[in-house]
Write a protein that holds these residues in place. Structure first.
Motif, short mmCIF file in Angstrom:
data_model
loop_
_atom_site.label_atom_id
_atom_site.label_comp_id
_atom_site.label_asym_id
_atom_site.label_seq_id
_atom_site.Cartn_x
_atom_site.Cartn_y
_atom_site.Cartn_z
N PHE A 92 0.82 -1.21 0.00
CA PHE A 92 0.00 0.00 0.00
C PHE A 92 0.85 1.27 0.00
CE2 PHE A 92 -1.92 3.40 2.52
CZ PHE A 92 -3.13 3.59 1.89
N PHE A 93 1.98 1.19 0.71
CA PHE A 93 2.82 2.38 0.88
C PHE A 93 3.76 2.62 -0.30
CE2 PHE A 93 1.84 0.79 5.18
CZ PHE A 93 1.21 1.92 5.69
N LYS A 94 3.88 1.63 -1.17
CA LYS A 94 4.88 1.73 -2.23
C LYS A 94 4.34 2.33 -3.52
CE LYS A 94 7.66 -1.75 -0.06
NZ LYS A 94 8.28 -3.05 -0.06
N LEU A 137 0.22 8.47 -2.43
CA LEU A 137 0.03 7.94 -1.08
C LEU A 137 -0.70 8.95 -0.20
CD1 LEU A 137 0.52 5.74 1.01
CD2 LEU A 137 2.71 6.80 1.54
N ALA A 138 -0.32 10.22 -0.33
CA ALA A 138 -0.98 11.26 0.47
C ALA A 138 -2.48 11.25 0.18
CB ALA A 138 -0.38 12.62 0.15
N ARG A 139 -2.81 11.06 -1.08
CA ARG A 139 -4.22 11.00 -1.50
C ARG A 139 -4.88 9.72 -0.98
NH1 ARG A 139 -8.29 9.51 -2.42
NH2 ARG A 139 -9.78 9.81 -4.11
N ASN A 140 -4.18 8.61 -1.12
CA ASN A 140 -4.75 7.32 -0.74
C ASN A 140 -4.94 7.16 0.77
OD1 ASN A 140 -4.67 6.66 -3.41
ND2 ASN A 140 -2.92 5.28 -3.26
N LEU A 141 -4.15 7.88 1.54
CA LEU A 141 -4.25 7.75 3.00
C LEU A 141 -5.56 8.33 3.52
CD1 LEU A 141 -0.60 8.54 4.16
CD2 LEU A 141 -1.88 6.44 4.60
N LEU A 142 -6.15 9.24 2.75
CA LEU A 142 -7.43 9.81 3.19
C LEU A 142 -8.45 8.69 3.30
CD1 LEU A 142 -7.64 13.04 1.00
CD2 LEU A 142 -6.93 12.84 3.38
N HIS A 191 14.65 5.42 4.63
CA HIS A 191 14.38 3.99 4.71
C HIS A 191 13.09 3.63 3.97
CE1 HIS A 191 17.40 2.89 7.98
NE2 HIS A 191 17.62 4.15 7.69
N ASP A 192 12.58 2.45 4.26
CA ASP A 192 11.42 1.91 3.56
C ASP A 192 10.15 2.73 3.80
OD1 ASP A 192 11.49 -0.15 1.77
OD2 ASP A 192 11.84 -1.66 3.32
N ALA A 193 9.28 2.71 2.82
CA ALA A 193 7.98 3.34 2.97
C ALA A 193 7.17 2.57 4.01
CB ALA A 193 7.24 3.34 1.63
N LEU A 241 4.74 15.61 15.98
CA LEU A 241 4.00 15.45 14.72
C LEU A 241 4.38 14.12 14.09
CD1 LEU A 241 3.51 18.41 15.31
CD2 LEU A 241 3.97 18.93 12.93
N VAL A 242 3.44 13.53 13.37
CA VAL A 242 3.70 12.20 12.80
C VAL A 242 3.55 12.18 11.28
CG1 VAL A 242 1.33 11.37 13.14
CG2 VAL A 242 3.22 9.73 13.00
N ASN A 243 4.53 11.53 10.63
CA ASN A 243 4.54 11.36 9.18
C ASN A 243 4.61 9.89 8.83
OD1 ASN A 243 5.86 14.16 7.67
ND2 ASN A 243 6.00 13.97 9.88
N VAL A 244 4.10 9.56 7.63
CA VAL A 244 4.31 8.23 7.07
C VAL A 244 5.44 8.34 6.06
CG1 VAL A 244 3.28 6.33 5.78
CG2 VAL A 244 1.85 7.76 7.26
N VAL A 245 6.52 7.59 6.28
CA VAL A 245 7.62 7.60 5.32
C VAL A 245 7.13 7.00 4.01
CG1 VAL A 245 9.91 6.65 4.78
CG2 VAL A 245 9.40 7.48 7.10
N SER A 246 7.51 7.62 2.89
CA SER A 246 7.13 7.08 1.59
C SER A 246 8.33 7.13 0.66
CB SER A 246 5.96 7.87 1.00
OG SER A 246 6.41 9.17 0.66
#
Length: 203
Positions: free
Chosen positions: A13-15, A21-26, A73-75, A88-93
């Motif tokens: 999902f993250f790759k 990804l920003a769009r898909n996370l919604l 590193h990895d997404a 603050l929290v981010n998802v690495v992509s």
DNA sequence: GTCTAGATGGCCT
DNA sequence: GGCCATCTAGACA
């Protein structure tokens, strides 16, 4: 424990490209399990920060430091950092060595609402999680989550609702006035009309 | 070692 | 709209 009711999103999902990804996370569910209990909410607002070429990103110019390391590193890993009095929290992509990430700016409370109210010391549902510093506090996400995977407990991004009849809007990012041309990149995404989208109407 | 700015939030006027 | 808490990464010496 209610945690098993949530299905962790597959790693694949993250790759995808960061803006995608920003769009898909919604609409996805962001879940955090702690000793105090489980809290979760639907992601309704995100922002993309895209590596070396983005002046607003911490990894601008390929800056690789203790703080930004995880972005290389990895997404699907968590990039947490301290901002003033908040975390603050981010998802690495992005691919390995491409320091990109998606900031989670707002969620809609879904589960563990009483716990969130207790942590935020307020009753107002609308103000519980409608900002990047607010949602981390409500969910109990902290610097201890730095580098954790979003695909396994205690931190999860799970399938949420499919925002079929939700319109996704896109615009400029917030709070990055001093970043030159990057200021105007339309890399912020949110669900139109959702009452939990953050509001900081500065220019 | 010292200095500074910051992907914010809450309270004040 | 303004102010500031609170603190660390990052830059520079």
């Amino acid at each position: 424990m209610i945690l098993q009711n949530f299905k962790a999103t597959e790693n694949e999902f993250f790759k995808v490209p960061t803006l995608e990804l920003a769009r898909n996370l919604l609409g996805c569910l962001l879940v955090k399990d702690t000793d105090e209990g489980v809290a979760a909410g639907y992601i309704v607002e995100t922002e993309a920060y895209i590596g070396p070429g983005d002046r607003a990103a911490h990894s601008y110019g390929g800056r690789r430091t203790k703080r930004t390391e995880i972005m290389f590193h990895d997404a699907g890993l968590a990039y947490t950092y301290q901002m003033h009095t908040h975390c603050l929290v981010n998802v690495v992509s992005g691919k390995i060595d491409a320091p990109e990430a998606v900031l989670i700016r707002a969620i809609e409370p879904y589960h563990g609402i009483e716990l969130m109210k207790k942590r935020r010391k307020m009753e107002d549902l609308r103000n519980l999680t409608n900002g990047p510093g607010k949602l981390t506090k409500a969910l109990g996400i902290s610097m201890e989550d730095y580098g954790r995977s979003f695909a396994e407990p205690p931190l999860l991004i799970a399938d949420g609702f499919v925002p079929d009849d939700c319109v996704v809007e896109r615009g400029k990012r917030i709070g990055i006035e001093n970043t030159g041309e990057a200021r105007d990149y339309p890399w912020r995404f949110w669900i139109k009309g959702n009452p939990y989208v953050s509001r900081r109407l500065k220019r």
